[in-house]
Write a protein that holds these residues in place. Structure first.
Motif, PDB file in Angstrom:
ATOM      1  N   HIS A 168      10.734  -2.038 -16.348  1.00  0.00           N
ATOM      2  CA  HIS A 168       9.398  -2.238 -15.884  1.00  0.00           C
ATOM      3  C   HIS A 168       9.181  -2.494 -14.320  1.00  0.00           C
ATOM      4  N   TYR A 169      10.098  -3.027 -13.818  1.00  0.00           N
ATOM      5  CA  TYR A 169      10.086  -3.355 -12.369  1.00  0.00           C
ATOM      6  C   TYR A 169      10.354  -2.208 -11.600  1.00  0.00           C
ATOM      7  N   VAL A 170      11.565  -1.471 -12.067  1.00  0.00           N
ATOM      8  CA  VAL A 170      11.918  -0.001 -11.532  1.00  0.00           C
ATOM      9  C   VAL A 170      10.909   0.821 -11.321  1.00  0.00           C
ATOM     10  N   ALA A 171      10.173   0.834 -12.454  1.00  0.00           N
ATOM     11  CA  ALA A 171       8.938   1.692 -12.533  1.00  0.00           C
ATOM     12  C   ALA A 171       7.924   1.482 -11.740  1.00  0.00           C
ATOM     13  N   THR A 172       7.423   0.048 -11.726  1.00  0.00           N
ATOM     14  CA  THR A 172       6.713  -0.462 -10.781  1.00  0.00           C
ATOM     15  C   THR A 172       6.952  -0.161  -9.253  1.00  0.00           C
ATOM     16  N   LEU A 173       7.901  -0.451  -8.947  1.00  0.00           N
ATOM     17  CA  LEU A 173       8.404  -0.253  -7.411  1.00  0.00           C
ATOM     18  C   LEU A 173       8.729   1.416  -7.035  1.00  0.00           C
ATOM     19  N   ALA A 174       8.641   1.956  -8.116  1.00  0.00           N
ATOM     20  CA  ALA A 174       8.965   3.542  -7.900  1.00  0.00           C
ATOM     21  C   ALA A 174       7.394   4.312  -7.847  1.00  0.00           C
ATOM     22  N   ASP A 175       6.395   3.518  -8.114  1.00  0.00           N
ATOM     23  CA  ASP A 175       5.132   4.032  -8.235  1.00  0.00           C
ATOM     24  C   ASP A 175       4.381   4.063  -7.047  1.00  0.00           C
ATOM     25  N   ALA A 176       4.367   5.275  -6.504  1.00  0.00           N
ATOM     26  CA  ALA A 176       4.060   5.257  -5.130  1.00  0.00           C
ATOM     27  C   ALA A 176       2.515   5.025  -4.721  1.00  0.00           C
ATOM     28  N   GLY A 177       1.620   5.281  -5.777  1.00  0.00           N
ATOM     29  CA  GLY A 177       0.325   4.883  -5.730  1.00  0.00           C
ATOM     30  C   GLY A 177       0.154   3.249  -5.893  1.00  0.00           C
ATOM     31  N   LEU A 178       0.540   2.833  -6.418  1.00  0.00           N
ATOM     32  CA  LEU A 178       0.638   1.204  -6.810  1.00  0.00           C
ATOM     33  C   LEU A 178       1.135   0.557  -5.534  1.00  0.00           C
ATOM     34  N   MET A 179       2.371   1.147  -5.017  1.00  0.00           N
ATOM     35  CA  MET A 179       2.932   0.357  -3.724  1.00  0.00           C
ATOM     36  C   MET A 179       2.048   0.721  -2.554  1.00  0.00           C
ATOM     37  N   GLY A 180       1.257   1.812  -2.611  1.00  0.00           N
ATOM     38  CA  GLY A 180       0.313   1.957  -1.417  1.00  0.00           C
ATOM     39  C   GLY A 180      -1.017   1.043  -1.598  1.00  0.00           C
ATOM     40  N   SER A 181      -1.408   0.879  -2.993  1.00  0.00           N
ATOM     41  CA  SER A 181      -2.415  -0.052  -3.167  1.00  0.00           C
ATOM     42  C   SER A 181      -1.922  -1.464  -2.678  1.00  0.00           C
ATOM     43  N   LEU A 182      -0.668  -1.743  -2.900  1.00  0.00           N
ATOM     44  CA  LEU A 182      -0.319  -3.053  -2.276  1.00  0.00           C
ATOM     45  C   LEU A 182      -0.109  -3.329  -0.823  1.00  0.00           C
ATOM     46  N   ALA A 183       0.233  -2.152  -0.200  1.00  0.00           N
ATOM     47  CA  ALA A 183       0.330  -1.886   1.443  1.00  0.00           C
ATOM     48  C   ALA A 183      -1.066  -2.149   1.908  1.00  0.00           C
ATOM     49  N   TYR A 184      -2.039  -1.396   1.299  1.00  0.00           N
ATOM     50  CA  TYR A 184      -3.227  -1.492   1.702  1.00  0.00           C
ATOM     51  C   TYR A 184      -3.802  -2.910   1.713  1.00  0.00           C
ATOM     52  N   SER A 185      -3.628  -3.590   0.507  1.00  0.00           N
ATOM     53  CA  SER A 185      -4.286  -4.901   0.364  1.00  0.00           C
ATOM     54  C   SER A 185      -3.648  -5.757   1.455  1.00  0.00           C
ATOM     55  N   VAL A 186      -2.380  -5.623   1.707  1.00  0.00           N
ATOM     56  CA  VAL A 186      -1.871  -6.501   2.616  1.00  0.00           C
ATOM     57  C   VAL A 186      -2.222  -6.272   4.127  1.00  0.00           C
ATOM     58  N   GLN A 187      -2.811  -5.015   4.545  1.00  0.00           N
ATOM     59  CA  GLN A 187      -3.317  -4.654   5.580  1.00  0.00           C
ATOM     60  C   GLN A 187      -4.729  -5.547   5.646  1.00  0.00           C
ATOM     61  N   ILE A 188      -5.490  -5.322   4.438  1.00  0.00           N
ATOM     62  CA  ILE A 188      -6.816  -5.672   4.494  1.00  0.00           C
ATOM     63  C   ILE A 188      -6.980  -7.156   4.688  1.00  0.00           C
ATOM     64  N   ALA A 189      -5.880  -7.944   4.074  1.00  0.00           N
ATOM     65  CA  ALA A 189      -5.908  -9.489   4.027  1.00  0.00           C
ATOM     66  C   ALA A 189      -5.517 -10.072   5.366  1.00  0.00           C
ATOM     67  N   THR A 190      -4.552  -9.304   5.941  1.00  0.00           N
ATOM     68  CA  THR A 190      -3.978  -9.670   7.301  1.00  0.00           C
ATOM     69  C   THR A 190      -5.238  -9.724   8.328  1.00  0.00           C
ATOM     70  N   ILE A 191      -5.994  -8.323   8.456  1.00  0.00           N
ATOM     71  CA  ILE A 191      -6.568  -8.009   9.410  1.00  0.00           C
ATOM     72  C   ILE A 191      -7.927  -9.302   9.220  1.00  0.00           C
ATOM     73  N   SER A 192      -8.324  -9.195   7.872  1.00  0.00           N
ATOM     74  CA  SER A 192      -9.722  -9.921   7.578  1.00  0.00           C
ATOM     75  C   SER A 192      -9.491 -11.568   7.691  1.00  0.00           C
ATOM     76  N   ALA A 193      -8.283 -12.008   7.508  1.00  0.00           N
ATOM     77  CA  ALA A 193      -7.865 -13.319   7.669  1.00  0.00           C
ATOM     78  C   ALA A 193      -7.752 -13.747   9.271  1.00  0.00           C
ATOM     79  N   VAL A 194      -7.339 -12.692  10.103  1.00  0.00           N
ATOM     80  CA  VAL A 194      -7.334 -12.939  11.334  1.00  0.00           C
ATOM     81  C   VAL A 194      -8.856 -13.190  12.235  1.00  0.00           C
ATOM     82  N   ILE A 195      -9.502 -12.250  11.620  1.00  0.00           N
ATOM     83  CA  ILE A 195     -11.115 -12.300  11.960  1.00  0.00           C
ATOM     84  C   ILE A 195     -11.546 -13.566  11.710  1.00  0.00           C
ATOM     85  N   ALA A 196     -11.421 -13.698  10.224  1.00  0.00           N
ATOM     86  CA  ALA A 196     -12.053 -15.190   9.748  1.00  0.00           C
ATOM     87  C   ALA A 196     -11.660 -16.376  10.397  1.00  0.00           C
TER      88      ALA A 196
END
Length: 294
Positions: A73-101
């Motif tokens: 399950h972990y191998v399949a999750t880490l190999a899922d490009a769409g899910l990992m893209g969403s994870l990176a997307y959320s990290v970017q959003i969280a970091t920028i919004s936290a800096v602004i806040a």
């Protein structure tokens, strides 16, 4: 004389029973509180432990019948490009919004703690409103604001703006509380010794406020990263991780859901552990005794 002695003995016995009764009640109350605390911990942790267990189980939907452990399950999750893209997307959003806040929250905290101006309490009230307004209401209101009033299409920057608004009150409350306990005589002493305002802030004010600022940033980052309701309304085409996870729940992909959720729990636990032990923000996150001593 004998009667007086008997009465004295009776009073002593009654007082002893009262003390023992009080001690027994205190002990029972203490055990009851420990029991309630234990039940709360069980209530909070059992769902997480079950989820983590299922993330390693071959049958990822139910505990029984148990068919063994696997890392597929972990191998399949880490190999899922769409899910990992969403994870990176959320990290970017969280970091920028936290800096602004954090930036806006620190500036607003200085205004509230150091200056007097008209409608100060109204300003404070509006500052903490995004934290108490229901997520659905705030999400719909900001969607209308972005699309109808500003004519913007929803996407990355609308989520950043929304989460900046959402994280702002957490920084404001924590930093303001710290500034109200700050001894301004330290700054006055530094200025008397010839330090310019920038030096005073860098060498005196900021080191004292740094743990509170760090705690505020941490809260704002986590609030942004885990938010679903507000992001759902203003996310646009590309989805952050929480919206993608909602789609996974909707379409029944339990194995990846358990795996990515367990990884998120691990990452947040590590971040909190590092922040509380290395960054010295324990007293602001957990309310430990150091805050009372200060």
């Amino acid at each position: 004389m004998a009667t007086e002695t008997a009465e004295t003995g009776t009073e002593s016995t009654t007082g002893l029973h009262a003390v023992l009764g009080h001690e027994r009640q205190s002990a029972l109350l203490g055990y009851a509180l420990y029991g309630v605390a234990g039940l709360l911990l069980v209530f909070l942790w059992i769902p997480l432990l079950v989820m983590i267990f299922l993330s390693f189980a071959q049958n990822s939907s139910t505990l029984f019948p148990f068919r063994g452990f696997t890392l597929e399950h972990y191998v399949a999750t880490l190999a899922d490009a769409g899910l990992m893209g969403s994870l990176a997307y959320s990290v970017q959003i969280a970091t920028i919004s936290a800096v602004i806040a954090t930036t806006l929250g620190v500036l607003a905290s200085f205004a509230l703690a150091r200056y007097e101006f008209p409608y100060k309490e109204l300003y404070r009230t509006f500052g903490i409103l995004p934290m108490v307004i229901p997520g659905v209401v705030l999400g719909i209101a900001l969607l209308i604001f972005f699309q109808t009033l500003l004519g913007l299409s929803t996407g990355f920057w609308t989520i950043v703006a929304t989460h900046s608004v959402y994280g702002f009150p957490f920084v404001l409350l924590i930093v303001t509380a710290r500034m109200y306990t700050f001894d301004t005589a330290l700054e006055e002493a530094a200025r008397d010794l010839g330090a310019d305002p920038l030096t005073v802030f860098r060498d005196v004010t900021f080191p004292v406020l740094a743990p509170a600022i760090g705690a505020g940033f941490l809260f704002a980052w986590i609030r942004s990263f885990e938010d679903f309701i507000r992001a759902f309304f203003v996310s646009g085409i590309e989805n952050p991780l929480t919206v993608s996870m909602f789609a996974m729940i909707k379409y029944g992909t339990a194995p990846k859901m358990n795996a990515i959720s367990s990884l998120i729990v691990l990452v947040i636990a590590v971040v909190l552990a590092v922040a509380m032990n290395v960054g010295n923000v324990t007293q602001y996150v957990a309310g430990t005794e150091e805050s009372a001593d200060e």
